[in-house]
Design a protein around this motif. Structure first.
Motif, short mmCIF file in Angstrom:
data_model
loop_
_atom_site.label_atom_id
_atom_site.label_comp_id
_atom_site.label_asym_id
_atom_site.label_seq_id
_atom_site.Cartn_x
_atom_site.Cartn_y
_atom_site.Cartn_z
N MET A 39 0.86 -1.17 0.00
CA MET A 39 0.00 0.00 0.00
C MET A 39 0.90 1.23 0.00
SD MET A 39 -2.93 1.04 2.79
CE MET A 39 -2.95 -0.61 3.36
N SER A 40 0.63 2.16 -0.88
CA SER A 40 1.44 3.37 -0.93
C SER A 40 1.11 4.27 0.25
CB SER A 40 1.21 4.10 -2.26
OG SER A 40 -0.08 4.65 -2.30
N PRO A 41 2.06 5.11 0.66
CA PRO A 41 1.84 5.94 1.85
C PRO A 41 0.69 6.93 1.73
CG PRO A 41 4.10 6.17 0.99
CD PRO A 41 3.36 5.26 0.09
N GLU A 42 0.33 7.34 0.50
CA GLU A 42 -0.74 8.33 0.36
C GLU A 42 -2.14 7.74 0.41
OE1 GLU A 42 0.31 8.10 -4.23
OE2 GLU A 42 1.58 8.67 -2.60
N HIS A 43 -2.26 6.42 0.44
CA HIS A 43 -3.56 5.77 0.48
C HIS A 43 -3.79 5.13 1.84
CE1 HIS A 43 -4.24 6.39 -3.75
NE2 HIS A 43 -3.06 5.89 -4.01
N GLY A 44 -5.03 5.20 2.30
CA GLY A 44 -5.39 4.57 3.56
C GLY A 44 -5.69 3.10 3.36
N ALA A 45 -6.16 2.47 4.41
CA ALA A 45 -6.51 1.06 4.35
C ALA A 45 -7.69 0.85 3.39
CB ALA A 45 -6.88 0.55 5.73
N ARG A 46 -7.70 -0.28 2.73
CA ARG A 46 -8.78 -0.61 1.80
C ARG A 46 -10.04 -0.95 2.60
NH1 ARG A 46 -8.50 -4.41 -3.43
NH2 ARG A 46 -10.55 -3.83 -4.16
N ARG A 47 -11.17 -0.38 2.20
CA ARG A 47 -12.43 -0.60 2.90
C ARG A 47 -13.31 -1.55 2.12
NH1 ARG A 47 -14.80 5.24 4.19
NH2 ARG A 47 -16.63 3.96 4.16
N SER A 48 -14.07 -2.34 2.87
CA SER A 48 -15.05 -3.20 2.21
C SER A 48 -16.32 -2.40 1.95
CB SER A 48 -15.37 -4.42 3.07
OG SER A 48 -16.00 -4.04 4.26
N GLN A 49 -17.10 -2.85 1.00
CA GLN A 49 -18.40 -2.25 0.74
C GLN A 49 -19.34 -2.72 1.84
OE1 GLN A 49 -20.09 -3.42 -3.00
NE2 GLN A 49 -22.05 -2.45 -2.58
N VAL A 50 -20.17 -1.81 2.36
CA VAL A 50 -21.09 -2.15 3.45
C VAL A 50 -22.51 -2.20 2.90
CG1 VAL A 50 -22.00 -1.43 5.68
CG2 VAL A 50 -19.58 -1.11 5.16
N VAL A 51 -23.20 -3.30 3.21
CA VAL A 51 -24.59 -3.50 2.80
C VAL A 51 -25.40 -3.78 4.05
CG1 VAL A 51 -26.13 -4.97 1.45
CG2 VAL A 51 -23.83 -4.47 0.60
N MET A 52 -26.56 -3.14 4.16
CA MET A 52 -27.45 -3.39 5.30
C MET A 52 -28.66 -4.19 4.84
SD MET A 52 -27.46 -0.07 7.67
CE MET A 52 -25.94 0.64 8.24
N VAL A 53 -29.06 -5.15 5.65
CA VAL A 53 -30.24 -5.96 5.37
C VAL A 53 -31.23 -5.80 6.52
CG1 VAL A 53 -28.96 -7.62 3.96
CG2 VAL A 53 -29.19 -8.02 6.40
N GLU A 54 -32.44 -6.30 6.34
CA GLU A 54 -33.42 -6.28 7.42
C GLU A 54 -32.90 -7.16 8.54
OE1 GLU A 54 -36.11 -4.52 7.81
OE2 GLU A 54 -36.17 -3.69 5.81
N PRO A 55 -33.03 -6.85 9.78
CA PRO A 55 -33.73 -5.71 10.36
C PRO A 55 -32.87 -4.46 10.52
CG PRO A 55 -33.13 -7.20 12.11
CD PRO A 55 -32.66 -7.83 10.80
N ALA A 56 -31.62 -4.46 10.04
CA ALA A 56 -30.77 -3.28 10.16
C ALA A 56 -31.39 -2.06 9.49
CB ALA A 56 -29.39 -3.55 9.59
N LEU A 57 -32.00 -2.25 8.33
CA LEU A 57 -32.63 -1.13 7.63
C LEU A 57 -33.80 -0.55 8.43
CD1 LEU A 57 -32.53 -2.43 3.97
CD2 LEU A 57 -31.19 -0.55 4.95
N THR A 58 -34.55 -1.41 9.08
CA THR A 58 -35.66 -0.95 9.91
C THR A 58 -35.14 -0.12 11.07
OG1 THR A 58 -36.96 -2.88 9.32
CG2 THR A 58 -37.63 -1.70 11.31
#
Length: 85
Positions: free
Chosen positions: A1-20
Motif C-alpha cells: 500500500m502506498s503511503p498516500e492511500h489509507g486502508a482498503r475498505r469493504s463495501q457495506v450492505v445493510m439488510v433487514e432488520p438493520a434497515l428498519t
C-alpha cells in the motif's frame, strides 16, 4: 500500500432488520453509527465472533453503538444484519 492511500475498505450492505433500525435513528445516532461502520469496513476483525455462526458483534462503548455483521470470504463486502443505538 502506498503511503498516500489509507486502508482498503469493504463495501457495506445493510439488510433487514438493520434497515428498519436505521430508519428509527436520530441524526446524532446516525452520525455515531457512521463512525462505527467505517471502522468495521476498514477492519472487520474489530467485532467479537458470535459462537457457532459467521456473525461478529461490534460494540462501541463510547458511542453507544452495537453492530452485528458478517464479512464475505474475500472481505470485499460487510453485511450488517442488526444495529442498535
Amino acid at each position: 500500500m502506498s503511503p498516500e492511500h489509507g486502508a482498503r475498505r469493504s463495501q457495506v450492505v445493510m439488510v433487514e432488520p438493520a434497515l428498519t433500525q436505521l430508519a428509527k435513528l436520530t441524526a446524532s445516532e446516525t452520525h455515531r453509527l457512521d463512525r462505527a461502520i467505517v471502522a468495521i469496513s476498514v477492519n472487520p476483525e474489530l467485532g467479537t465472533e458470535v459462537p457457532g455462526t459467521l456473525l461478529r458483534d461490534y460494540m462501541d462503548e463510547i458511542d453507544a453503538i452495537r453492530v452485528i455483521y458478517y464479512v464475505t470470504a474475500l472481505r470485499t463486502i460487510t453485511i450488517v444484519a442488526y444495529i442498535e443505538a
